[in-house]
Design a protein around this motif. Structure first.
Motif, PDB file in Angstrom:
ATOM      1  N   ALA A 239      -2.177   3.116 -11.451  1.00 21.00           N
ATOM      2  CA  ALA A 239      -2.649   3.098 -10.068  1.00 21.00           C
ATOM      3  C   ALA A 239      -3.613   1.940  -9.852  1.00 21.00           C
ATOM      4  N   LEU A 240      -3.629   1.481  -8.607  1.00 21.31           N
ATOM      5  CA  LEU A 240      -4.530   0.401  -8.177  1.00 21.31           C
ATOM      6  C   LEU A 240      -5.268   0.853  -6.934  1.00 21.31           C
ATOM      7  N   TRP A 241      -6.602   0.637  -6.920  1.00 12.83           N
ATOM      8  CA  TRP A 241      -7.335   0.777  -5.663  1.00 12.83           C
ATOM      9  C   TRP A 241      -7.799  -0.588  -5.208  1.00 12.83           C
ATOM     10  N   ASN A 242      -7.387  -0.945  -3.985  1.00 13.63           N
ATOM     11  CA  ASN A 242      -7.775  -2.191  -3.346  1.00 13.63           C
ATOM     12  C   ASN A 242      -8.753  -1.868  -2.227  1.00 13.63           C
ATOM     13  N   HIS A 243      -9.924  -2.515  -2.240  1.00 14.99           N
ATOM     14  CA  HIS A 243     -10.994  -2.190  -1.295  1.00 14.99           C
ATOM     15  C   HIS A 243     -10.689  -2.510   0.161  1.00 14.99           C
ATOM     16  N   ASP A 244      -9.758  -3.438   0.413  1.00 15.83           N
ATOM     17  CA  ASP A 244      -9.627  -3.961   1.772  1.00 15.83           C
ATOM     18  C   ASP A 244      -8.173  -4.284   2.090  1.00 15.83           C
ATOM     19  N   ASP A 245      -7.689  -3.788   3.221  1.00 15.64           N
ATOM     20  CA  ASP A 245      -6.281  -3.967   3.576  1.00 15.64           C
ATOM     21  C   ASP A 245      -5.916  -5.408   3.913  1.00 15.64           C
ATOM     22  N   ASP A 246      -6.873  -6.209   4.387  1.00 15.48           N
ATOM     23  CA  ASP A 246      -6.563  -7.618   4.640  1.00 15.48           C
ATOM     24  C   ASP A 246      -6.246  -8.340   3.340  1.00 15.48           C
ATOM     25  N   GLN A 247      -7.092  -8.185   2.336  1.00 18.30           N
ATOM     26  CA  GLN A 247      -6.788  -8.798   1.045  1.00 18.30           C
ATOM     27  C   GLN A 247      -5.609  -8.092   0.381  1.00 18.30           C
ATOM     28  N   GLY A 248      -5.342  -6.873   0.828  1.00 21.08           N
ATOM     29  CA  GLY A 248      -4.197  -6.137   0.305  1.00 21.08           C
ATOM     30  C   GLY A 248      -2.863  -6.768   0.663  1.00 21.08           C
ATOM     31  N   ASP A 262       5.819  -0.142 -10.740  1.00 17.07           N
ATOM     32  CA  ASP A 262       5.610   0.947 -11.694  1.00 17.07           C
ATOM     33  C   ASP A 262       4.247   1.622 -11.551  1.00 17.07           C
ATOM     34  N   PHE A 263       3.629   1.512 -10.381  1.00 17.69           N
ATOM     35  CA  PHE A 263       2.324   2.126 -10.148  1.00 17.69           C
ATOM     36  C   PHE A 263       2.169   2.420  -8.661  1.00 17.69           C
ATOM     37  N   LEU A 264       1.144   3.202  -8.313  1.00 24.98           N
ATOM     38  CA  LEU A 264       0.859   3.459  -6.906  1.00 24.98           C
ATOM     39  C   LEU A 264      -0.392   2.694  -6.508  1.00 24.98           C
ATOM     40  N   MET A 265      -0.424   2.295  -5.242  1.00 24.93           N
ATOM     41  CA  MET A 265      -1.546   1.517  -4.720  1.00 24.93           C
ATOM     42  C   MET A 265      -2.193   2.258  -3.558  1.00 24.93           C
ATOM     43  N   VAL A 266      -3.524   2.248  -3.526  1.00 23.67           N
ATOM     44  CA  VAL A 266      -4.292   2.806  -2.418  1.00 23.67           C
ATOM     45  C   VAL A 266      -5.121   1.669  -1.826  1.00 23.67           C
ATOM     46  N   GLY A 267      -5.040   1.507  -0.510  1.00 24.47           N
ATOM     47  CA  GLY A 267      -5.779   0.448   0.168  1.00 24.47           C
ATOM     48  C   GLY A 267      -7.073   0.952   0.764  1.00 24.47           C
ATOM     49  N   GLY A 268      -7.697   0.088   1.594  1.00 25.47           N
ATOM     50  CA  GLY A 268      -8.962   0.463   2.195  1.00 25.47           C
ATOM     51  C   GLY A 268      -9.179  -0.194   3.548  1.00 25.47           C
ATOM     52  N   ALA A 269      -9.706   0.543   4.477  1.00 25.14           N
ATOM     53  CA  ALA A 269     -10.141   0.126   5.815  1.00 25.14           C
ATOM     54  C   ALA A 269      -9.263   0.694   6.919  1.00 25.14           C
ATOM     55  N   GLY A 270      -7.929   0.634   6.784  1.00 26.12           N
ATOM     56  CA  GLY A 270      -7.059   1.214   7.809  1.00 26.12           C
ATOM     57  C   GLY A 270      -6.378   0.209   8.702  1.00 26.12           C
TER      58      GLY A 270
END
Length: 345
Positions: A239-248, A262-270
């Motif tokens: 899994a990956l957590w990315n703090h910000d959807d723009d950089q995402g 092969d992993f799940l990603m969670v973004g941030g901000a909306g």
């Protein structure tokens, strides 16, 4: 996303329950006395006293900041009794101080300020308050509570906490699970808080280990570059957590170019693009944790209530709260349709 320092706000429910407990504890069961009712008028959509609100924010050089400005403008247009004086916006603290001083000299009724730097703009917040102009401090907090009448902002620690718990629940049954983190600018307090929340959540899942972290710069380009480095260094993770959807957006490009799924990603901000990807369910991005720019609309509501000398409907208190912290909801495929209208471009 630019700098801010989150502040834990007053929780309405806790305040209301505490007030109820206090009242019950101080009132005899045999008493016929009725508690005093609150006849203070609460702000609503009906036209009231005309209020001029000055709005000063930084330069809208990021999707989230654009959404802040859009939310403030659209909310003000909703009210016939609100005139919005909005500044051009600047990331230069001296320039923003000058813009706010102009609004003070115009004698606006209320100021809403999202400072480029909370510490650097504390003095101009104090100046406004001393001039009798109440200040709604939006998101990046001033150094002194005397510099504002009301603070409203997001919860960066909670953002990381909820991202960590979401990933933790998805991986709780996987042995020796590995996660990585694509953070924002490390010199910002908000980034430190998001990472602290994420790490705190992961402590609840002993089977999960964070094996790598890179700090990007809240831009598409930096997200792509730093994600490429992470992918090259980590041949396998869950899994990956990315703090910000723009950089995402850049991170997803790097992931696609590497042919990894092969992993799940969670973004941030909306961001809207993130929510659309979650709805389509055709990438590794499965969720995003909100940092809602709708706080600017709420700031206009609070400023209007202050200008009209009103409270908030649904609260027993005569005055609006001194601090409000917004919840960082997790948006995934199950609830994305509900949140799509709030996604920012």
């Amino acid at each position: 996303m630019p700098e801010l320092t989150s502040r834990r706000g007053l929780l309405f429910g806790t305040a209301a329950v505490s007030a109820g407990v206090l009242l019950a504890g101080c009132t005899s069961n045999d008493s016929d006395d009725e508690p005093a009712s609150n006849d203070q008028p609460a702000a609503d959509d009906k036209k009231g006293k005309q209020v001029t609100i000055g709005f000063a924010g930084p330069q809208a050089d990021h999707g989230w900041l654009n959404a802040i400005n859009d939310n403030a403008k659209s909310r003000a247009k909703k009210y016939e009794d609100v005139t919005l004086e909005i500044t051009e916006g600047s990331n230069d603290t001296a320039a923003q101080i000058g813009q706010i001083e102009t609004l003070i000299n115009k004698k606006v009724d209320v100021l809403v300020i999202l400072p480029a730097d909370g510490k650097a703009l504390t003095q101009v917040g104090l100046k406004a308050m001393r001039a009798g102009i109440p200040v709604v401090n939006l998101d990046r907090i001033f150094n002194s509570p005397q510099a504002y009448r009301c603070y409203i902002g997001g919860d960066n620690f909670g953002m990381g906490l909820n991202a960590g718990h979401y990933i933790g629940e998805k991986l709780k049954d996987k042995k020796n699970a590995k996660v990585i983190e694509l953070a924002g600018l490390d010199n910002l307090e908000l980034t430190k808080q998001r990472t602290a929340g994420f790490d705190a959540a992961l402590k609840n899942y002993p089977n999960i280990k964070k094996v790598a972290r890179q700090a990007a710069e809240f831009t598409v380009e930096s997200g792509q570059a730093k994600m490429s480095q992470l992918l090259q260094a980590q041949s396998s993770f869950d899994a990956l957590w990315n703090h910000d959807d723009d950089q995402g957006v850049g991170a997803l490009r790097a992931i696609e170019q590497a042919g990894r799924d092969d992993f799940l990603m969670v973004g941030g901000a909306g961001a809207l693009s993130a929510m659309q990807a979650i709805e389509s369910d055709n990438s590794v991005l499965k969720a995003t944790v909100l940092y809602p720019p709708t706080m600017a609309a709420s700031a206009i509501d609070l400023a209007r209530a202050l200008g009209q000398g009103k409270g908030i409907s649904g609260l027993a208190e005569f005055e609006i709260p001194s601090s409000l912290t917004l919840y960082s909801a997790v948006v995934d495929k199950e609830n994305v349709k509900t949140y799509l209208p709030t996604g920012f471009k």
